[in-house]
Write an enzyme that holds these catalytic residues in place. Structure first.
Site, PDB file in Angstrom:
ATOM      1  N   HIS A 123      -0.651   5.098  -7.876  1.00  0.00           N
ATOM      2  CA  HIS A 123       0.499   5.783  -7.272  1.00  0.00           C
ATOM      3  C   HIS A 123       1.170   6.709  -8.268  1.00  0.00           C
ATOM      4  CE1 HIS A 123      -0.139   2.345  -4.703  1.00  0.00           C
ATOM      5  NE2 HIS A 123       0.563   2.937  -3.776  1.00  0.00           N
ATOM      6  N   ARG A 148      -2.610   8.545  -5.202  1.00  0.00           N
ATOM      7  CA  ARG A 148      -1.665   8.930  -4.158  1.00  0.00           C
ATOM      8  C   ARG A 148      -0.554   9.771  -4.791  1.00  0.00           C
ATOM      9  NH1 ARG A 148       2.267   4.873  -0.710  1.00  0.00           N
ATOM     10  NH2 ARG A 148       3.737   5.435  -2.347  1.00  0.00           N
ATOM     11  N   TYR A 160      11.146   8.026  -0.064  1.00  0.00           N
ATOM     12  CA  TYR A 160      10.167   6.944  -0.116  1.00  0.00           C
ATOM     13  C   TYR A 160       9.059   7.282  -1.123  1.00  0.00           C
ATOM     14  CZ  TYR A 160       5.974   4.417   0.681  1.00  0.00           C
ATOM     15  OH  TYR A 160       4.847   3.686   0.443  1.00  0.00           O
ATOM     16  N   ASP A 211       1.208   9.402   1.688  1.00  0.00           N
ATOM     17  CA  ASP A 211       1.783   8.476   2.669  1.00  0.00           C
ATOM     18  C   ASP A 211       3.017   9.117   3.318  1.00  0.00           C
ATOM     19  OD1 ASP A 211       2.684   6.335   4.134  1.00  0.00           O
ATOM     20  OD2 ASP A 211       2.866   4.946   2.439  1.00  0.00           O
ATOM     21  N   HIS A 213       4.692   7.549   5.693  1.00  0.00           N
ATOM     22  CA  HIS A 213       5.536   6.384   5.959  1.00  0.00           C
ATOM     23  C   HIS A 213       6.212   6.452   7.325  1.00  0.00           C
ATOM     24  CE1 HIS A 213       7.619   2.744   4.350  1.00  0.00           C
ATOM     25  NE2 HIS A 213       6.475   2.684   3.719  1.00  0.00           N
ATOM     26  N   GLU A 237      -1.576   9.001   5.363  1.00  0.00           N
ATOM     27  CA  GLU A 237      -1.291   7.631   5.797  1.00  0.00           C
ATOM     28  C   GLU A 237      -0.042   7.553   6.668  1.00  0.00           C
ATOM     29  OE1 GLU A 237      -0.947   5.069   2.416  1.00  0.00           O
ATOM     30  OE2 GLU A 237       0.258   3.604   3.490  1.00  0.00           O
ATOM     31  N   GLU A 263      -0.824  -0.797   7.873  1.00  0.00           N
ATOM     32  CA  GLU A 263      -0.338  -1.811   6.926  1.00  0.00           C
ATOM     33  C   GLU A 263       0.603  -2.817   7.587  1.00  0.00           C
ATOM     34  OE1 GLU A 263       1.277   0.943   4.047  1.00  0.00           O
ATOM     35  OE2 GLU A 263       3.324   0.434   4.600  1.00  0.00           O
ATOM     36  N   ARG A 284      -5.745   0.052   7.579  1.00  0.00           N
ATOM     37  CA  ARG A 284      -5.016  -0.463   6.407  1.00  0.00           C
ATOM     38  C   ARG A 284      -4.509  -1.889   6.566  1.00  0.00           C
ATOM     39  NH1 ARG A 284      -3.243   1.490   2.272  1.00  0.00           N
ATOM     40  NH2 ARG A 284      -1.030   1.035   2.506  1.00  0.00           N
ATOM     41  N   GLU A 340      -5.667  -0.243  -2.014  1.00  0.00           N
ATOM     42  CA  GLU A 340      -4.437   0.153  -2.709  1.00  0.00           C
ATOM     43  C   GLU A 340      -4.182  -0.815  -3.861  1.00  0.00           C
ATOM     44  OE1 GLU A 340      -0.895   0.021  -0.292  1.00  0.00           O
ATOM     45  OE2 GLU A 340       0.262   1.182  -1.754  1.00  0.00           O
ATOM     46  N   TRP A 403      12.235   4.038   8.238  1.00  0.00           N
ATOM     47  CA  TRP A 403      12.158   4.062   6.771  1.00  0.00           C
ATOM     48  C   TRP A 403      10.713   4.166   6.342  1.00  0.00           C
ATOM     49  CZ3 TRP A 403       9.942   0.819   3.024  1.00  0.00           C
ATOM     50  CH2 TRP A 403      10.146   1.307   1.703  1.00  0.00           C
TER      51      TRP A 403
HETATM   52 MG    MG Z   1       2.052   2.842   3.177  1.00  0.00          MG
END
Ligand code: MG
Length: 403
Positions: A123, A148, A160, A211, A213, A237, A263, A284, A340, A403
């Site tokens: 990340h 990422r 985020y 991502d 999010h 993502e 996720e 994910r 990840e 979020w």
């Molecule tokens: Mg994620």
């Protein structure tokens, strides 16, 4: 037959909260399973100790499938993150026990290694594009093959995926949720320049990921995917929430940027339409929130039929127990995509001694029997649970948002 004689829940907070289930058999063999549900940890702890542990005592630890079905069908209330996280913990612990009894690492019981190691992504983030690129170059030098990129959005005080610390990111950081501000317009303007700079600095031999999010509508996501096509992302993502799986059809109609989601999924039914209609490229779902190795293998098997690969969630809310289980799973399935990986703190690593390792951007679960991870209960007892929520997000006019 190897009777379960003891099962108990251990809650600890070595830098962040973790819930762990420890199961022991009459032969003195024990296994561990992760039961951490970020921000709602004690609900799973109670579900396990009040409602699952009494069902485990006296059962044969080797009947993994039967116990999984017993907890799934027997609860009557199927699916859902709390139930499936609790089942996952039991499942992981039983695979751990089976491996230890067999004298084999769990991946050997799942069919053996299908690859040399599991590619992980790191990340890279920063408040500016320059900072993010600098962090990404650092990951590239460490041998990461996939990175990422998340960057601050000009005009928004926080975003985020952008951490206060270079190597550790922990969004669940407050006794009551912090409130963040969001502007889709500002965000959409900020992402293409990040990836333009990323390709310029990092070249084309490294996989780049991003991502969203869950913060865009399907048509906004379609536009972002299209804008990012020149930079050949590995994936985009959580482009839009997936309660409505059909939403991904609209994104798919507008872009060839590969899509990843899942996720927060807890069951194969959360992604069945996405997979069967080939609306995503990576699933994910994780070992801890989607019912353990037993259920995640079912999801992966369905995905394989449609050329969908795995890309399991692996933030710090997954304890090293989940990380180990994810690596045994990822090493053994045919359609592994990427895993990840976010470093745990030194305190976390000390509480959960483990055998997995990272070399040249690939992780390996190690060769110890079982999952190759344990919990140091003495050390764990020194870290008391500390309530920590994920943030919430509001639009600039005060509307509560994703979020
Ligand atoms: Mg994620």
């Amino acid at each position: 037959m190897s009777k379960i004689v003891d099962a108990r829940v251990i809650v600890t907070c070595p830098g962040r909260n973790f819930v762990t289930l420890r199961i022991e058999t009459e032969d003195g063999v024990h296994g561990v399973g992760d039961a951490t549900l970020n921000g709602r940890e004690l609900a799973v702890a109670s579900y396990l100790s009040d409602h699952v542990v009494p069902l485990l005592i006296g059962r044969d630890a080797h009947r993994i499938e039967d116990i999984w079905q017993y907890l799934y069908r027997g609860a009557y209330w199927r699916r859902g993150p709390v139930t499936m996280t609790a089942s996952a913990a039991v499942d992981m612990a039983l695979w751990d026990i089976k491996g230890k009894v067999a004298g084999l690492p769990v991946y050997q019981l799942l069919g053996g290694a299908a690859r040399e190691g599991c590619m992980v992504y790191g990340h890279a983030n920063g408040t500016t594009i320059e900072e993010t690129i600098e962090a990404a170059l650092d990951y590239q030098q460490q041998g990461y093959r996939a990175i990422r990129l998340q960057s601050g959005v000009p005009g928004l005080p926080s975003t985020y995926g952008v951490s206060k610390d270079r190597y550790f990111y922990e969004p669940a950081d407050a006794d009551l949720p912090t409130e963040n501000l969001w502007s889709t317009e500002k965000y959409l303007r900020s992402v293409p320049p990040l990836f333009e700079a990323g390709r310029e600095a990092l070249g084309w031999d490294v996989h780049l990921l991003h991502d969203v999010h869950h913060r865009l509508t399907p048509i906004e996501a379609g536009r972002l995917g299209k804008d990012l096509e020149p930079y050949r992302l590995f994936w985009l993502e959580d482009a839009t929430p997936a309660e409505n799986q059909e939403a991904f059809r609209l994104i798919r109609q507008h872009t060839t940027t590969p899509l990843a989601v899942g996720e927060i999924f807890s069951s194969v039914h959360d992604c069945r339409e996405l997979i069967q209609n080939q609306l995503i490229d990576y699933i994910r779902a994780t070992v801890v929130h989607a019912g353990g190795i037993t259920h995640l293998r079912r999801i992966a098997a369905l995905a394989d039929l449609y050329q969908v690969r795995t890309g399991c969630h692996g933030a710090t809310d997954l304890s090293p127990v989940s990380m180990a289980a994810a690596l045994h799973f990822g090493l053994s399935i045919p359609n592994f995509g990427v895993q990840e990986y976010m470093r745990h703190t030194a305190e976390t690593d000390a509480v959960f001694p483990h055998h997995y390792s990272l070399t040249d951007g690939l992780m390996h679960p190690g060769h110890a029997p079982g999952l190759g991870v344990d919990i140091d209960e003495k050390l764990a007892a020194g870290y008391e649970y500390s309530r920590a929520y994920l943030p919430v997000n509001r639009l600039e006019d005060g509307t509560l948002y994703n979020w």
